[in-house]
Design a protein around this motif. Structure first.
Motif, PDB file in Angstrom:
ATOM      1  N   ARG A 187       0.778  -1.274   0.027  1.00 37.78           N
ATOM      2  CA  ARG A 187      -0.055   0.011  -0.103  1.00 37.78           C
ATOM      3  C   ARG A 187       0.821   1.222  -0.020  1.00 37.78           C
ATOM      4  NH1 ARG A 187      -5.462  -0.308   1.606  1.00 37.78           N
ATOM      5  NH2 ARG A 187      -5.168   1.508   2.765  1.00 37.78           N
ATOM      6  N   LEU A 188       2.031   1.328   0.854  1.00 38.71           N
ATOM      7  CA  LEU A 188       2.809   2.552   0.653  1.00 38.71           C
ATOM      8  C   LEU A 188       4.306   2.210   0.279  1.00 38.71           C
ATOM      9  CD1 LEU A 188       1.938   3.511   4.472  1.00 38.71           C
ATOM     10  CD2 LEU A 188       0.888   4.190   2.396  1.00 38.71           C
ATOM     11  N   PRO A 189       4.351   3.244  -0.548  1.00 37.31           N
ATOM     12  CA  PRO A 189       5.833   2.954  -1.381  1.00 37.31           C
ATOM     13  C   PRO A 189       7.197   3.107  -0.350  1.00 37.31           C
ATOM     14  CG  PRO A 189       4.482   4.507  -2.540  1.00 37.31           C
ATOM     15  CD  PRO A 189       3.949   4.243  -1.303  1.00 37.31           C
ATOM     16  N   LYS A 190       8.017   2.279  -0.458  1.00 39.71           N
ATOM     17  CA  LYS A 190       9.052   2.528   0.461  1.00 39.71           C
ATOM     18  C   LYS A 190      10.219   3.144  -0.129  1.00 39.71           C
ATOM     19  CE  LYS A 190      10.246  -1.797   1.426  1.00 39.71           C
ATOM     20  NZ  LYS A 190      10.781  -2.952   2.145  1.00 39.71           N
ATOM     21  N   LEU A 191      10.807   4.288   0.490  1.00 37.87           N
ATOM     22  CA  LEU A 191      11.828   5.208  -0.239  1.00 37.87           C
ATOM     23  C   LEU A 191      12.809   5.400   0.877  1.00 37.87           C
ATOM     24  CD1 LEU A 191      10.043   8.173  -1.766  1.00 37.87           C
ATOM     25  CD2 LEU A 191      11.476   6.305  -3.032  1.00 37.87           C
ATOM     26  N   PRO A 192      14.179   5.247   0.544  1.00 37.80           N
ATOM     27  CA  PRO A 192      15.434   5.402   1.379  1.00 37.80           C
ATOM     28  C   PRO A 192      15.263   6.938   1.877  1.00 37.80           C
ATOM     29  CG  PRO A 192      16.228   5.383  -0.639  1.00 37.80           C
ATOM     30  CD  PRO A 192      14.631   4.814  -1.071  1.00 37.80           C
ATOM     31  N   THR A 193      15.822   7.131   2.988  1.00 36.90           N
ATOM     32  CA  THR A 193      15.659   8.305   3.834  1.00 36.90           C
ATOM     33  C   THR A 193      16.319   9.352   3.004  1.00 36.90           C
ATOM     34  OG1 THR A 193      17.356   7.847   5.296  1.00 36.90           O
ATOM     35  CG2 THR A 193      15.156   7.558   6.146  1.00 36.90           C
ATOM     36  N   TYR A 194      17.507   8.921   2.217  1.00 32.97           N
ATOM     37  CA  TYR A 194      18.251   9.975   1.498  1.00 32.97           C
ATOM     38  C   TYR A 194      17.646  10.053   0.224  1.00 32.97           C
ATOM     39  CZ  TYR A 194      19.736   5.268  -0.295  1.00 32.97           C
ATOM     40  OH  TYR A 194      19.709   3.948  -0.756  1.00 32.97           O
ATOM     41  N   ALA A 195      16.568   9.664  -0.070  1.00 36.01           N
ATOM     42  CA  ALA A 195      16.009  10.132  -1.417  1.00 36.01           C
ATOM     43  C   ALA A 195      15.830  11.689  -1.506  1.00 36.01           C
ATOM     44  CB  ALA A 195      14.821   9.276  -1.589  1.00 36.01           C
ATOM     45  N   ALA A 196      15.369  12.349  -0.240  1.00 34.81           N
ATOM     46  CA  ALA A 196      15.291  13.756  -0.201  1.00 34.81           C
ATOM     47  C   ALA A 196      16.387  14.507  -0.470  1.00 34.81           C
ATOM     48  CB  ALA A 196      14.520  14.124   1.228  1.00 34.81           C
ATOM     49  N   GLU A 197      17.606  13.869  -0.470  1.00 30.99           N
ATOM     50  CA  GLU A 197      18.702  14.714  -0.479  1.00 30.99           C
ATOM     51  C   GLU A 197      19.383  14.824  -2.150  1.00 30.99           C
ATOM     52  OE1 GLU A 197      21.948  13.072   1.767  1.00 30.99           O
ATOM     53  OE2 GLU A 197      20.484  12.647   3.542  1.00 30.99           O
ATOM     54  N   LEU A 198      18.388  14.043  -3.139  1.00 33.20           N
ATOM     55  CA  LEU A 198      18.825  14.230  -4.438  1.00 33.20           C
ATOM     56  C   LEU A 198      18.710  15.511  -4.902  1.00 33.20           C
ATOM     57  CD1 LEU A 198      17.272  10.889  -6.122  1.00 33.20           C
ATOM     58  CD2 LEU A 198      19.729  11.684  -5.909  1.00 33.20           C
ATOM     59  N   ALA A 199      19.499  16.132  -5.862  1.00 32.06           N
ATOM     60  CA  ALA A 199      19.416  17.448  -6.486  1.00 32.06           C
ATOM     61  C   ALA A 199      17.882  17.426  -7.143  1.00 32.06           C
ATOM     62  CB  ALA A 199      20.333  17.646  -7.643  1.00 32.06           C
ATOM     63  N   ALA A 200      17.454  18.588  -6.760  1.00 29.97           N
ATOM     64  CA  ALA A 200      16.161  19.056  -7.222  1.00 29.97           C
ATOM     65  C   ALA A 200      15.921  18.993  -8.934  1.00 29.97           C
ATOM     66  CB  ALA A 200      15.740  20.580  -6.724  1.00 29.97           C
ATOM     67  N   SER A 201      17.228  19.058  -9.392  1.00 28.59           N
ATOM     68  CA  SER A 201      17.074  18.888 -10.844  1.00 28.59           C
ATOM     69  C   SER A 201      16.899  17.357 -11.569  1.00 28.59           C
ATOM     70  CB  SER A 201      18.425  19.571 -11.497  1.00 28.59           C
ATOM     71  OG  SER A 201      19.579  19.125 -10.866  1.00 28.59           O
ATOM     72  N   THR A 202      17.187  16.637 -10.490  1.00 28.74           N
ATOM     73  CA  THR A 202      16.848  15.238 -10.823  1.00 28.74           C
ATOM     74  C   THR A 202      15.643  14.783 -10.613  1.00 28.74           C
ATOM     75  OG1 THR A 202      19.227  14.648  -9.964  1.00 28.74           O
ATOM     76  CG2 THR A 202      17.717  12.904 -10.187  1.00 28.74           C
ATOM     77  N   THR A 203      14.980  14.081 -11.841  1.00 23.17           N
ATOM     78  CA  THR A 203      13.743  13.717 -11.904  1.00 23.17           C
ATOM     79  C   THR A 203      13.638  12.115 -11.088  1.00 23.17           C
ATOM     80  OG1 THR A 203      13.003  14.652 -13.773  1.00 23.17           O
ATOM     81  CG2 THR A 203      11.693  12.746 -13.001  1.00 23.17           C
ATOM     82  N   GLN A 204      12.756  12.318  -9.922  1.00 21.66           N
ATOM     83  CA  GLN A 204      12.833  10.843  -9.240  1.00 21.66           C
ATOM     84  C   GLN A 204      11.253  10.426  -9.003  1.00 21.66           C
ATOM     85  OE1 GLN A 204      13.740  10.526  -4.910  1.00 21.66           O
ATOM     86  NE2 GLN A 204      14.050  12.775  -5.029  1.00 21.66           N
ATOM     87  N   ILE A 205      11.145   9.149  -9.410  1.00 20.88           N
ATOM     88  CA  ILE A 205       9.776   8.847  -9.048  1.00 20.88           C
ATOM     89  C   ILE A 205       9.834   7.273  -8.840  1.00 20.88           C
ATOM     90  CG2 ILE A 205       9.819   7.547 -11.394  1.00 20.88           C
ATOM     91  CD1 ILE A 205       6.825   8.639 -11.943  1.00 20.88           C
ATOM     92  N   HIS A 206       8.577   6.762  -7.880  1.00 21.11           N
ATOM     93  CA  HIS A 206       8.817   5.562  -7.280  1.00 21.11           C
ATOM     94  C   HIS A 206       7.896   4.677  -8.436  1.00 21.11           C
ATOM     95  CE1 HIS A 206       7.586   1.907  -4.617  1.00 21.11           C
ATOM     96  NE2 HIS A 206       8.705   2.363  -4.046  1.00 21.11           N
ATOM     97  N   ALA A 207       8.071   3.353  -8.482  1.00 15.70           N
ATOM     98  CA  ALA A 207       7.615   2.555  -9.210  1.00 15.70           C
ATOM     99  C   ALA A 207       5.946   2.518  -9.192  1.00 15.70           C
ATOM    100  CB  ALA A 207       8.110   1.027  -8.918  1.00 15.70           C
TER     101      ALA A 207
END
Length: 373
Positions: A134-154
């Motif tokens: 039900r809830l996507p799992k993301l590592p805590t450091y995902a928030a530290e990626l550069a704002a210019s990087t597109t990130q998306i969960h499956a």
């Protein structure tokens, strides 16, 4: 706010909830199925566009109604969603769509099911069939990626058009990660990061699978259970890491130009860091890092320290009338699989019926009456 009194409430109108409803309907028991989607099957329609089931159609039917079409074809996301919708209509199951459940609790010896709408249900029995993932799992450091990087969960990935130009790091090399990496390789340079979960040693689309798949299905259903030593031994690993890749092979990824890289362990200066210390320069990150169950809305003392309900084959002894269906390795390796939810639902409904004796009333849906013919 209105309250409806009914014998049983099923939370979730996916394959597990519908299978449970089928068995309740065959016994003439009063119940409703509550589902947050606008249509039955919407949980499947919300997955990525090119998704096909990993199991052949022969194993994708629910109780009483085989999946239509060639036995060794692999239904698409939308085809299976439509099958679920047709199944609910065929069995005339009382599914109330657009009804999100926000809390399940108990009061005065009955369960109270509160929805986001203007209705509350009081029930003797509640079956939680809301899905394990039900809830996507993301590592805590995902928030530290550069704002210019597109990130998306499956969970939110649909197709390559969601990503920007430039290299893609797919984090997680299981079934979803391999499928998505292979698709993205047609338009992007792709790095695939994560532990190798292994792969089944045959092609599921080819004739040898006609022998191996039924054999594996039997093994998963009858040998890999919580009642056998081997089942109890592998269950923690399955809960932690999932299963081997089924469709996409390592050779397929290599042929498509997908580069296997080390595990992703953090972020440095806005870029992902791998276990070998390298920092690949990527424009996109797709997190195929799995899901975790959401049980925050179940306000009942039934969970252990790992967040798992204390149950046996879906039956919660400490809360009579509360049941779970469709959780990962709940009883066997197939508990959360399409081919396994029918058996699990039948077991739960037998227990429910024994607990809540009632004079069976005539079953009005003609389709349900003829299901065993």
């Amino acid at each position: 706010m209105s309250t409806e009194r009914i014998e049983s409430v099923i939370v979730g109108g996916g394959q597990a909830g519908l299978a449970t409803g089928y068995h309740l309907a065959r016994q003439g028991r009063p119940f409703v199925i509550l589902d947050a989607g606008e249509r039955v099957g919407d949980a499947w329609r919300g997955r990525w566009d090119s998704l096909r089931l990993f199991s052949p159609a022969k194993f994708d039917g629910l109780p009483g109604r085989p999946y239509p079409g060639p036995a060794w074809s692999f239904p698409t996301r939308d085809e299976f969603a439509d099958y679920l919708q047709d199944y609910a209509a065929w069995a005339e199951l009382p599914v109330r769509t657009g009804t999100a459940v926000r809390r399940v609790s108990s009061e005065g010896g009955r369960y109270v099911v509160e929805t986001d709408g203007d209705k509350t249900y009081e029930a003797d029995n509640v079956v939680i069939a809301a899905g394990y993932d039900r809830l996507p799992k993301l590592p805590t450091y995902a928030a530290e990626l550069a704002a210019s990087t597109t990130q998306i969960h499956a969970h939110d990935y649909r197709n390559p058009g969601q990503l920007q130009d430039g290299p893609v790091l797919v984090v997680g090399a299981g079934n979803s990660g391999a499928d998505i990496a292979l698709e993205l390789a047609g338009t992007h340079q792709v790095l695939l990061s994560g532990r190798d979960p292994g792969q089944v040693p045959w092609r599921v689309e080819r004739r040898p699978a006609h022998f191996f798949v039924p054999a594996i299905s039997f093994l998963f259903r009858h040998l890999l259970t919580v009642r056998t030593p081997i089942g109890r031994k592998i269950r923690p690993n399955v809960l932690a890491h999932g299963s081997p890749r089924i469709r996409v092979k390592s050779a397929d990824l290599a042929a498509a130009g997908v580069q296997r890289v080390a595990r992703t362990t953090g972020v440095r200066e806005g870029q992902p860091v791998l276990a070998d210390g390298t920092t690949p320069k990527v424009a996109n990150v797709v997190w195929c890092t799995g899901f975790r169950p959401d049980t925050s809305w179940i306000d009942l003392p039934v969970f252990d320290t790992d967040g798992e309900p204390a149950q046996y084959r879906g039956v919660v002894d400490s809360q009579p009338g509360l049941y779970f269906i469709g959780r990962l390795f709940q009883y066997s390796m197939v508990s959360s699989m399409i081919q396994g939810v029918g058996d699990e639902a039948e077991y739960v409904v037998r227990h429910l019926a024994a607990r809540t004796p009632a004079q069976p009333r005539p079953v009005t849906p003609s389709a349900v009456n003829s299901a065993g013919s």
